[in-house]
Each structure stands twice: as C-alpha cells, then as structure tokens.
Design an enzyme around this catalytic site. Sequence first.
Site, PDB file in Angstrom:
ATOM      1  N   TYR A  76      45.828  92.356 -47.684  1.00 40.54           N
ATOM      2  CA  TYR A  76      45.936  91.014 -48.286  1.00 40.54           C
ATOM      3  C   TYR A  76      45.100  90.916 -49.562  1.00 40.54           C
ATOM      4  O   TYR A  76      45.493  90.262 -50.529  1.00 40.54           O
ATOM      5  CB  TYR A  76      45.493  89.941 -47.283  1.00 40.54           C
ATOM      6  CG  TYR A  76      46.476  89.759 -46.151  1.00 40.54           C
ATOM      7  CD1 TYR A  76      47.625  88.983 -46.319  1.00 40.54           C
ATOM      8  CD2 TYR A  76      46.298  90.385 -44.924  1.00 40.54           C
ATOM      9  CE1 TYR A  76      48.546  88.828 -45.293  1.00 40.54           C
ATOM     10  CE2 TYR A  76      47.207  90.241 -43.888  1.00 40.54           C
ATOM     11  CZ  TYR A  76      48.331  89.460 -44.084  1.00 40.54           C
ATOM     12  OH  TYR A  76      49.243  89.312 -43.081  1.00 40.54           O
ATOM     13  N   ARG A  91      48.799  84.031 -30.835  1.00 44.42           N
ATOM     14  CA  ARG A  91      49.271  82.802 -31.483  1.00 44.42           C
ATOM     15  C   ARG A  91      49.650  81.722 -30.471  1.00 44.42           C
ATOM     16  O   ARG A  91      50.595  80.956 -30.694  1.00 44.42           O
ATOM     17  CB  ARG A  91      50.471  83.083 -32.405  1.00 44.42           C
ATOM     18  CG  ARG A  91      50.122  83.870 -33.654  1.00 44.42           C
ATOM     19  CD  ARG A  91      49.578  82.948 -34.729  1.00 44.42           C
ATOM     20  NE  ARG A  91      49.024  83.720 -35.845  1.00 44.42           N
ATOM     21  CZ  ARG A  91      49.645  83.914 -37.003  1.00 44.42           C
ATOM     22  NH1 ARG A  91      50.831  83.402 -37.217  1.00 44.42           N
ATOM     23  NH2 ARG A  91      49.073  84.608 -37.945  1.00 44.42           N
ATOM     24  N   ARG A 142      47.373  69.240 -36.948  1.00 39.52           N
ATOM     25  CA  ARG A 142      47.365  69.838 -38.279  1.00 39.52           C
ATOM     26  C   ARG A 142      47.604  68.771 -39.339  1.00 39.52           C
ATOM     27  O   ARG A 142      46.986  68.774 -40.396  1.00 39.52           O
ATOM     28  CB  ARG A 142      48.411  70.955 -38.401  1.00 39.52           C
ATOM     29  CG  ARG A 142      48.205  71.765 -39.679  1.00 39.52           C
ATOM     30  CD  ARG A 142      49.224  72.847 -39.865  1.00 39.52           C
ATOM     31  NE  ARG A 142      50.499  72.313 -40.270  1.00 39.52           N
ATOM     32  CZ  ARG A 142      51.462  73.027 -40.830  1.00 39.52           C
ATOM     33  NH1 ARG A 142      51.300  74.322 -41.018  1.00 39.52           N
ATOM     34  NH2 ARG A 142      52.590  72.471 -41.186  1.00 39.52           N
ATOM     35  N   ASP A 196      41.492  82.011 -38.752  1.00 43.86           N
ATOM     36  CA  ASP A 196      42.409  82.974 -39.347  1.00 43.86           C
ATOM     37  C   ASP A 196      41.626  84.179 -39.834  1.00 43.86           C
ATOM     38  O   ASP A 196      40.451  84.044 -40.187  1.00 43.86           O
ATOM     39  CB  ASP A 196      43.180  82.348 -40.517  1.00 43.86           C
ATOM     40  CG  ASP A 196      44.400  83.196 -40.842  1.00 43.86           C
ATOM     41  OD1 ASP A 196      45.414  83.072 -40.136  1.00 43.86           O
ATOM     42  OD2 ASP A 196      44.310  84.026 -41.762  1.00 43.86           O
ATOM     43  N   ARG A 207      52.312  76.486 -34.487  1.00 42.45           N
ATOM     44  CA  ARG A 207      53.345  75.542 -34.923  1.00 42.45           C
ATOM     45  C   ARG A 207      54.433  75.226 -33.900  1.00 42.45           C
ATOM     46  O   ARG A 207      55.139  74.241 -34.036  1.00 42.45           O
ATOM     47  CB  ARG A 207      54.003  76.067 -36.210  1.00 42.45           C
ATOM     48  CG  ARG A 207      53.162  75.814 -37.432  1.00 42.45           C
ATOM     49  CD  ARG A 207      53.780  76.446 -38.647  1.00 42.45           C
ATOM     50  NE  ARG A 207      53.674  77.907 -38.560  1.00 42.45           N
ATOM     51  CZ  ARG A 207      54.150  78.746 -39.480  1.00 42.45           C
ATOM     52  NH1 ARG A 207      54.791  78.282 -40.528  1.00 42.45           N
ATOM     53  NH2 ARG A 207      53.989  80.047 -39.330  1.00 42.45           N
TER      54      ARG A 207
HETATM   55  O1  1CP Z   1      46.299  81.110 -31.294  1.00 45.65           O
HETATM   56  C1  1CP Z   1      45.880  82.102 -31.904  1.00 45.65           C
HETATM   57  O2  1CP Z   1      46.357  83.242 -31.783  1.00 45.65           O
HETATM   58  C2  1CP Z   1      44.644  81.937 -32.783  1.00 45.65           C
HETATM   59  C3  1CP Z   1      44.839  81.709 -34.152  1.00 45.65           C
HETATM   60  C4  1CP Z   1      45.236  82.770 -35.178  1.00 45.65           C
HETATM   61  C5  1CP Z   1      45.004  84.146 -35.254  1.00 45.65           C
HETATM   62  C6  1CP Z   1      44.402  85.056 -34.201  1.00 45.65           C
HETATM   63  C7  1CP Z   1      45.852  82.398 -36.385  1.00 45.65           C
HETATM   64  C8  1CP Z   1      46.273  81.042 -36.719  1.00 45.65           C
HETATM   65  N1  1CP Z   1      45.924  83.500 -37.192  1.00 45.65           N
HETATM   66  C9  1CP Z   1      45.438  84.583 -36.538  1.00 45.65           C
HETATM   67  C10 1CP Z   1      45.289  85.940 -37.048  1.00 45.65           C
HETATM   68  C11 1CP Z   1      46.090  86.368 -38.242  1.00 45.65           C
HETATM   69  N2  1CP Z   1      46.289  85.703 -39.422  1.00 45.65           N
HETATM   70  C12 1CP Z   1      46.687  87.646 -38.361  1.00 45.65           C
HETATM   71  C13 1CP Z   1      46.608  88.724 -37.326  1.00 45.65           C
HETATM   72  C14 1CP Z   1      47.508  88.452 -36.174  1.00 45.65           C
HETATM   73  C15 1CP Z   1      48.990  88.539 -36.442  1.00 45.65           C
HETATM   74  O3  1CP Z   1      49.419  89.629 -36.830  1.00 45.65           O
HETATM   75  O4  1CP Z   1      49.659  87.533 -36.244  1.00 45.65           O
HETATM   76  C16 1CP Z   1      47.299  87.720 -39.623  1.00 45.65           C
HETATM   77  C17 1CP Z   1      48.068  88.887 -40.206  1.00 45.65           C
HETATM   78  C18 1CP Z   1      47.044  86.482 -40.293  1.00 45.65           C
HETATM   79  C19 1CP Z   1      47.425  86.130 -41.686  1.00 45.65           C
HETATM   80  C20 1CP Z   1      48.239  84.905 -41.737  1.00 45.65           C
HETATM   81  N3  1CP Z   1      47.794  83.672 -41.336  1.00 45.65           N
HETATM   82  C21 1CP Z   1      49.550  84.728 -42.234  1.00 45.65           C
HETATM   83  C22 1CP Z   1      50.381  85.794 -42.898  1.00 45.65           C
HETATM   84  C23 1CP Z   1      51.223  86.626 -41.985  1.00 45.65           C
HETATM   85  C24 1CP Z   1      52.010  87.631 -42.816  1.00 45.65           C
HETATM   86  O5  1CP Z   1      53.189  87.819 -42.487  1.00 45.65           O
HETATM   87  O6  1CP Z   1      51.492  88.216 -43.781  1.00 45.65           O
HETATM   88  C25 1CP Z   1      49.897  83.380 -42.067  1.00 45.65           C
HETATM   89  C26 1CP Z   1      51.184  82.715 -42.422  1.00 45.65           C
HETATM   90  C27 1CP Z   1      48.774  82.730 -41.485  1.00 45.65           C
HETATM   91  C28 1CP Z   1      48.640  81.291 -41.165  1.00 45.65           C
HETATM   92  C29 1CP Z   1      48.356  80.958 -39.751  1.00 45.65           C
HETATM   93  N4  1CP Z   1      47.301  81.460 -39.018  1.00 45.65           N
HETATM   94  C30 1CP Z   1      47.275  80.864 -37.774  1.00 45.65           C
HETATM   95  C31 1CP Z   1      48.355  79.913 -37.734  1.00 45.65           C
HETATM   96  C32 1CP Z   1      48.662  79.013 -36.575  1.00 45.65           C
HETATM   97  C33 1CP Z   1      49.016  79.990 -38.963  1.00 45.65           C
HETATM   98  C34 1CP Z   1      50.173  79.133 -39.407  1.00 45.65           C
HETATM   99  C35 1CP Z   1      49.592  78.045 -40.214  1.00 45.65           C
HETATM  100  C36 1CP Z   1      50.330  76.762 -40.100  1.00 45.65           C
HETATM  101  O7  1CP Z   1      51.333  76.627 -40.813  1.00 45.65           O
HETATM  102  O8  1CP Z   1      49.887  75.860 -39.365  1.00 45.65           O
END
Ligand code: 1CP
Length: 355
Positions: free
Chosen positions: A153, A26, A39, A76, A30
Amino acid sequence: MPEPHHLFLRACLNLPTERTPVWIMRQAGRYLPEYMSIRQQAGDFLNLCKNPELATQVTLQPIDRFGLDAAILFSDILVVPEAMGMGLSFGSGEGPLLEPPIRNRSDLERLHPFDPEQELDYVMETIRTIRKRLDDRVPLIGFSGSPWTLATYMVEGGSSKNFSRIKGMMYDQPELLNGLLNRLVEAVTRYLNAQIRHGVQAVQIFDTWGGVLGHREFLEFSLANMQKIVAGLDKTGPDGLPVPVILFAKGCGAHLEAMAASGCHVVGLDWTTDIGEARQRVQGRVALQGNLDPAVLYASPERIRQEAARVLTAYGPHPGLIFNLGHGIAPDCHPEKVASLVQAVQGFQHESRHP
Ligand code: 1CP
C-alpha cells in the site's frame, strides 16, 4: 504457565476443547445494518477507527448478534503507515489512498519511527474500552498488517492489481525495499507489543498480499520479516496467560510448512487448501484457522451447514482448529447467513463421538 479457559485461546494453543471455536474475518463491517448506522454517526470510516467509544460498539456488534467465540479489534492495518507520517484517506467506493507513495530513498527517510502509545493512543484506548465492555465473555484479538502487505500500500499508494511498482522495486532496488521492510518490522513489533500491554489476548498478522509473490520472494521479503516480528513479541500477556500469534497469509498454502516453522502458534488458511491435508503437513506443530470459502455465504442455510461440516470433518476430531472463513465477509452478505454458519459450527458433533 497457566492455561486459558476460553475455547478460542485453547484451540490456538492446541489444547483440547469441547467444540470448535469460530470467529470470522471482517465480522464487524458493512454487511451489518447496525455497523452502517454507527459509521454514519462517526462521519466516515477513519473517524470511526479513531473514536474509541464507537469503535468499541462496532467491535461488539457481531459478538452480541451471533455469539462468536472471539472479538477482533475494530481498526485498520493502514493506521500504521499514517502514524509513520503518510497521508491516509478512504475515497467513497474506491480503496484506500496513501500519499505521497514511497518510491525512493528520500521518501523513505521522511517516514518517522513511531511510538504506538502516542500516535496510536486511540487504538490503545479502544482496546481498554473493549476489554472492559467484554467483561471476559470472549477473548479480544489484536492485529497488524505484515510488513510486505503494508509496504504494497505504501509503495503503490493504495490498492493494486498487479503490484508493478513494488515488484519493480523488489527486483531492481531490493536494498530500498528492505529499508522500508526493516522499518515496518520495527513498527509492527512495537505496535503489537503495545496492543498486548493494553489487553489484546491474541494477535493476528495479516499478509493479505503474500500470495502475489513467488516462493523464494515470499520467504525472503514476507515470511522472514513476519518471523522477526514473531520473535520480538511478548508472548505472555499482563494476565500471565500465553498470547498466541496467528499468521494469515492469503494465497500461501504452498508455503505452509515454512509458515508453520516461523514460531507462530496458528497458521490461517484461505479456502484453496484442503484443511485435512494441511493438518497432515504441519503435523501438530501449529494450530490451523480457516478455511471456508467466503462465497459459501451466498448459498442457502442448508448448503452452508453442509460446507461447514465438510471443513470440520476434513480437519477431524483433533485439537487445534479455529473455524473461520478463508478471507473476510463480503459487504453484500446477508447477516442471517452468518447466523446459520455460526450455529452450524457451534452445534457440530463429530460422528465418532456419537457411536
Ligand atoms: O471485523 C474485523 O475484521 C476488524 C476490522 C478490520 C480488519 C482486521 C478492518 C476494517 N480492516 C482490517 C484489516 C485490513 N484492512 C486488511 C487485512 C485483512 C484483509 O485482507 O481483509 C487490509 C488489506 C485492509 C486494507 C483496507 N481497509 C482496504 C483495501 C482492501 C484492498 O482490496 O486493497 C479497505 C477497503 C479497507 C477499509 C475497511 N477496513 C475495515 C472495514 C470494515 C473497511 C470498510 C470501510 C467501510 O466502508 O466502512
């Protein structure tokens, strides 16, 4: 096979490096004001993922700001269920929603097998744009969710606390769950191979929810499926270099030996495992990635340096370490703390090398 020169790729392949490479899960997100501004320009998170130019810009932001040793595709894991026909939305503040959830055979039959070059063409264009813009400064990592994590999910309909629906399905209707997991194995294998064809230089499979399973269930419902994917990947890129595969399963330190035997090149560890002990347990069969507690970034720069040094010292002066956090950066993290961490890792010298 030719050897890569990038530190990150070399460490993934257990080749010697002059220092430990570092990237952060990540790393785009944010906590960066420049991310929030892009964004906003995109309208919302999903639009950002689907806009190759803007997704490229946010991928490069942490590289430009901190000098990290690898970039990760901005996207994502949930774009795959969407491409298979589910409705995806990210409510403000809450987690993602996937509708309608998969609860029975006819829900499963509604999913379509997908062609990543078609439905996820925007990801492929993002990959090509990032590679051009990176101009080989650092390698680009592609990724996917694991079948088990994606299935949580899809069956729960979003994020979950106790995974009651999918676990009920696992115990009462394992053939239904396996039907879904088999489709995901095929989808993820195709998706990652398409990413490799379009230019990612390593891939990471995120099994964020593997740790909610018991040992037997992890092996049967999660690891076995990741293993099938690893076996089906094209492990040589279009440039002729090996494409390392990283398995990151959160909360799965207890299954380390099994993960190391899956055919992957790197196992990603969360912060609950001692990385020195982990190294003893895998005995050089795989490289390791990790594993600082992301909450260390709430501490002072001095304490961050000490904790980073503790991980590096515990691993020792051996090849095969990629420094990372044990999970993603929190949105309330201060960017200066990330800068301190990256400097600490990149400036670290093992004492034995300086007698
Ligand atoms: O910079 C990076 O790492 C690349 C971008 C990236 C990656 C690899 C994002 C952006 N998401 C992911 C993978 C991802 N998405 C995972 C696996 C990694 C982890 O465990 O963190 C998972 C479980 C998700 C699902 C997801 N996406 C959630 C739910 C988490 C949960 O608790 O169930 C959420 C809230 C997101 C949104 C998301 N994805 C990425 C970002 C920057 C965001 C936030 C969105 C925003 O508000 O801008």
